[in-house]
Design an enzyme around this catalytic site. Structure first.
Site, PDB file in Angstrom:
ATOM      1  N   ALA A 132      13.470  -2.296   5.437  1.00 39.39           N
ATOM      2  CA  ALA A 132      13.275  -3.680   5.885  1.00 39.39           C
ATOM      3  C   ALA A 132      12.022  -3.754   6.750  1.00 39.39           C
ATOM      4  O   ALA A 132      12.073  -3.533   7.966  1.00 39.39           O
ATOM      5  CB  ALA A 132      14.507  -4.162   6.655  1.00 39.39           C
ATOM      6  N   GLU A 252       3.862   5.601  -1.361  1.00 34.30           N
ATOM      7  CA  GLU A 252       4.414   4.361  -1.898  1.00 34.30           C
ATOM      8  C   GLU A 252       3.373   3.629  -2.735  1.00 34.30           C
ATOM      9  O   GLU A 252       3.670   3.127  -3.826  1.00 34.30           O
ATOM     10  CB  GLU A 252       4.893   3.462  -0.761  1.00 34.30           C
ATOM     11  CG  GLU A 252       5.396   2.106  -1.241  1.00 34.30           C
ATOM     12  CD  GLU A 252       5.846   1.200  -0.107  1.00 34.30           C
ATOM     13  OE1 GLU A 252       6.124   0.021  -0.388  1.00 34.30           O
ATOM     14  OE2 GLU A 252       5.936   1.666   1.052  1.00 34.30           O
ATOM     15  N   ASN A 376      -3.430  -6.616  -2.119  1.00 38.24           N
ATOM     16  CA  ASN A 376      -4.721  -6.020  -2.464  1.00 38.24           C
ATOM     17  C   ASN A 376      -5.833  -6.470  -1.520  1.00 38.24           C
ATOM     18  O   ASN A 376      -6.835  -5.762  -1.358  1.00 38.24           O
ATOM     19  CB  ASN A 376      -5.065  -6.323  -3.921  1.00 38.24           C
ATOM     20  CG  ASN A 376      -4.284  -5.428  -4.872  1.00 38.24           C
ATOM     21  OD1 ASN A 376      -3.391  -4.683  -4.452  1.00 38.24           O
ATOM     22  ND2 ASN A 376      -4.611  -5.480  -6.148  1.00 38.24           N
TER      23      ASN A 376
END
Length: 387
Positions: A132, A252, A376
């Protein structure tokens, strides 16, 4: 053999990795047939039982050490599962979130007691993970989070709300990013573990109605004076959360880019097949020079992306993947994925806009790639810092 798929790089050629990949493909093909995945989409989430099944089959926490009940694999095993689940289209089953994103926080930053308490439960599927981070007013800017975890006796009281949380409806093991000292900015951020069946004041919001990834139970989460013991502070030291996050975000972002490459390859393969079958003006659509040029450009971009990503995976295995390179991978590969997805949908004509065709579903699912894991635009900021 798919029309577009580069040979496996040298680091994936080990016989043990090949055997693991073959076993995983056999298992997931049987355990998650198309009709079961379709039910996940209809339900808006993967049923909890599937996680337990996958844990029993030995595919959760595949890179975790044997000392905690894991198989003792490495990042290559995680990559096998990431690519396999993406190729099979296992909608909503966030195994990369569980294996590659959340579990390593415990394995790399937890105390020995925390590892022994929690890792076996993640490996068995007794616990399903979520992390979270994002909040209604703080997405990519983690320093702007408002959720607090303030000291109260022998523990902490967590107050705040989170949004865009994958596995939000079924996760019972949530890594919460909160400020244990709001006056210290990034140095006041900590990570705390909430086991949802052991607390009061925790509430799940509704599943968010998204334009893609219908089987992923992305949700809002609410923490109203939720008490957790001090032992649930990851690493047992306040103020380390931001640095723990920064240490794990490169992996990630790489995984997001890996999924993008798989999506590109699938889209190109679907489009080659479709354009060879579809007739227009007395010939197949594939025979038009424009089609061939468009697909040639798509293939060139996908091959470059795959080659770059394989190099990034090698760096991740070696422990040399840095923030700058992972940001470049996440930004460029997901931007390229979107270019390819749009071109391939266009070559499907009107049928590309019909949900019965896989390109339509993949086109919708691909849009989020440029947003999560840090937008991005934020990746460009990170890259610019290294200029």
């Amino acid at each position: 053999m798919p029309t577009l798929k580069l040979p496996d790089p040298a680091f994936m050629q080990d016989e043990e990795i090949k055997m693991f990949a073959a076993g995983a493909e056999k298992y997931f093909t049987r355990a998650a047939p198309p009709e079961r995945v379709a039910q996940w989409v209809a339900d808006g989430q993967v049923e909890r039982r599937f996680w337990t099944e996958v844990g029993e089959a030995g595919f959760l926490g595949v890179s975790l050490p044997e000392a905690y009940g894991g198989p003792g694999g490495d990042f290559r095993h995680d990559i096998v599962l990431c690519e396999l689940c993406a190729r099979l289209g296992l909608e909503g089953f966030a195994i990369t979130l569980h294996n590659v994103i959340v579990a390593p926080y415990i394995a790399l930053h937890g105390t020995e007691d925390q590892k022994r308490r929690w890792l076996p439960k993640l490996i068995s599927g007794e616990r399903v993970c979520a992390i979270a981070m994002s909040e209604p007013g703080a997405g990519s800017d983690l320093q702007a989070i408002r959720t607090t975890a303030l000291r109260d006796g022998n523990g902490y009281r967590i107050n705040g709300s989170k949004t865009f949380i994958s596995n939000g409806q079924i996760a019972d093991f949530i890594v919460v990013v909160a400020k244990t000292d709001p006056s210290r900015g990034a140095r006041g951020v900590s990570l705390l573990i909430v086991e949802t069946d052991q607390v009061e004041g925790f509430r799940r919001g509704n599943k968010l109605d998204k334009i893609g990834h219908e089987a992923q139970d992305t949700s809002e989460l609410f923490f109203d004076n939720v008490f957790v013991p001090a032992d649930n502070l990851l690493g047992a030291e306040e103020g380390k959360g931001f640095f723990q996050l920064m240490a794990e975000l490169p992996r990630e972002r790489l995984i997001i880019a890996v999924n993008s490459v798989i999506a590109m390859e699938k889209a190109i393969n679907w489009t080659i097949d479709y354009t060879k079958e579809r007739k227009a003006f007395g010939q197949s659509v594939f025979e038009f020079q424009n089609t061939q040029f468009q697909l040639a450009a798509c293939k060139a971009k996908a091959v470059v992306a795959r080659t770059f990503i394989n190099d990034c995976i090698q760096k991740a295995i070696d422990g040399t993947l840095d923030n700058d390179t992972s940001a470049i991978a996440k930004m460029w590969v997901t931007d390229t994925e979107w270019e390819i997805m749009d071109a391939c949908l266009q070559l499907h004509g009107g049928y590309g806009y019909v949900n019965d065709y896989p390109i339509a579903k993949q086109w919708k699912n691909s849009r989020i790639q440029r947003i999560y894991g840090g937008s991005n635009e934020i990746m460009k900021v990170l890259i610019a810092r290294g200029l």
